[in-house]
Motif scaffolding. Structure first.
Motif, PDB file in Angstrom:
ATOM      1  N   ASP A 141      -9.194  -0.036   1.802  1.00 13.96           N
ATOM      2  CA  ASP A 141      -9.113   0.883   0.541  1.00 13.96           C
ATOM      3  C   ASP A 141      -7.979  -0.225  -0.207  1.00 13.96           C
ATOM      4  OD1 ASP A 141      -8.758   3.063  -1.255  1.00 13.96           O
ATOM      5  OD2 ASP A 141      -7.089   3.630  -0.574  1.00 13.96           O
ATOM      6  N   TRP A 142      -6.997  -0.611   0.402  1.00 10.09           N
ATOM      7  CA  TRP A 142      -6.124  -1.651  -0.319  1.00 10.09           C
ATOM      8  C   TRP A 142      -6.752  -2.747  -0.770  1.00 10.09           C
ATOM      9  CZ3 TRP A 142      -4.803  -6.377   1.034  1.00 10.09           C
ATOM     10  CH2 TRP A 142      -3.933  -7.123   0.347  1.00 10.09           C
ATOM     11  N   THR A 188       0.628   9.338   7.790  1.00 11.61           N
ATOM     12  CA  THR A 188       0.251   7.953   7.474  1.00 11.61           C
ATOM     13  C   THR A 188       1.357   7.157   7.137  1.00 11.61           C
ATOM     14  OG1 THR A 188      -1.392   9.302   6.168  1.00 11.61           O
ATOM     15  CG2 THR A 188      -1.112   6.651   5.323  1.00 11.61           C
ATOM     16  N   ARG A 189       2.429   7.522   6.249  1.00 13.27           N
ATOM     17  CA  ARG A 189       3.623   6.574   6.151  1.00 13.27           C
ATOM     18  C   ARG A 189       4.150   6.197   7.782  1.00 13.27           C
ATOM     19  NH1 ARG A 189       6.744   5.393   2.188  1.00 13.27           N
ATOM     20  NH2 ARG A 189       5.886   6.948   0.760  1.00 13.27           N
ATOM     21  N   MET A 238       1.605   2.128  -3.676  1.00  9.62           N
ATOM     22  CA  MET A 238       0.550   2.359  -4.444  1.00  9.62           C
ATOM     23  C   MET A 238       0.012   3.762  -4.760  1.00  9.62           C
ATOM     24  SD  MET A 238      -2.297  -0.479  -3.143  1.00  9.62           S
ATOM     25  CE  MET A 238      -3.394  -0.965  -4.501  1.00  9.62           C
ATOM     26  N   LYS A 239       0.420   4.554  -3.577  1.00  2.06           N
ATOM     27  CA  LYS A 239       0.099   6.067  -3.724  1.00  2.06           C
ATOM     28  C   LYS A 239       0.978   6.771  -2.830  1.00  2.06           C
ATOM     29  CE  LYS A 239      -4.078   6.285  -0.848  1.00  2.06           C
ATOM     30  NZ  LYS A 239      -5.422   6.737  -0.671  1.00  2.06           N
ATOM     31  N   VAL A 240       0.955   8.139  -2.989  1.00  2.00           N
ATOM     32  CA  VAL A 240       1.737   9.207  -2.351  1.00  2.00           C
ATOM     33  C   VAL A 240       0.973   9.285  -0.898  1.00  2.00           C
ATOM     34  CG1 VAL A 240       2.465  11.476  -2.069  1.00  2.00           C
ATOM     35  CG2 VAL A 240       2.549  10.552  -4.306  1.00  2.00           C
ATOM     36  N   HIS A 241       1.506   9.119   0.184  1.00  2.00           N
ATOM     37  CA  HIS A 241       1.166   9.160   1.381  1.00  2.00           C
ATOM     38  C   HIS A 241       1.885  10.178   2.552  1.00  2.00           C
ATOM     39  CE1 HIS A 241      -0.954   5.343   1.240  1.00  2.00           C
ATOM     40  NE2 HIS A 241       0.081   4.750   0.783  1.00  2.00           N
ATOM     41  N   LYS A 269      -8.960  -1.525  -3.937  1.00  2.00           N
ATOM     42  CA  LYS A 269      -8.033  -1.719  -5.145  1.00  2.00           C
ATOM     43  C   LYS A 269      -7.349  -2.857  -5.630  1.00  2.00           C
ATOM     44  CE  LYS A 269      -6.260   2.920  -3.767  1.00  2.00           C
ATOM     45  NZ  LYS A 269      -7.276   3.778  -4.476  1.00  2.00           N
ATOM     46  N   TYR A 275       0.783  -1.302   0.019  1.00  2.00           N
ATOM     47  CA  TYR A 275      -0.061  -0.057  -0.047  1.00  2.00           C
ATOM     48  C   TYR A 275       0.720   1.241  -0.150  1.00  2.00           C
ATOM     49  CZ  TYR A 275      -3.919   3.021   0.998  1.00  2.00           C
ATOM     50  OH  TYR A 275      -5.065   3.897   0.919  1.00  2.00           O
TER      51      TYR A 275
END
Length: 82
Positions: free
Chosen positions: A43-44, A20-21, A13-16, A47, A10
């Motif tokens: 969400d993961w 969040t990271r 998959m996108k910018v965090h 997706k 995850y």
């Protein structure tokens, strides 16, 4: 999928955000963080196309409103006949 490998996937998959990271890497420290982590997990899963099994209670003490109404109408008919 109970393991933590989804977190690594995850992350890519996108910018965090940094917050969040950090949560994905270290895990939750409070109840609200665990809720947020759960939303990221959901969400993961969406997706990736994973679906949870249907959790409908089948065969347990259930009845529909239609069945309830028919039982009530039968009992009132029986009371009127007596």
């Amino acid at each position: 999928m109970k393991d933590k490998s989804w977190r690594k996937e995850y992350l890519g998959m996108k910018v965090h955000s940094q917050k969040t990271r950090k949560l994905l890497e270290n895990g939750p420290k409070s109840l609200s963080q665990s809720w947020y982590l759960q939303s990221m997990y959901n969400d993961w899963k969406s997706k990736k196309g994973y679906k949870d099994p249907d959790t409908e209670n089948k065969g347990q003490c259930q009845s529909s409103f239609k069945e309830f109404e028919s039982i009530i109408s039968q009992s009132t008919k029986n009371q009127k006949e007596d």
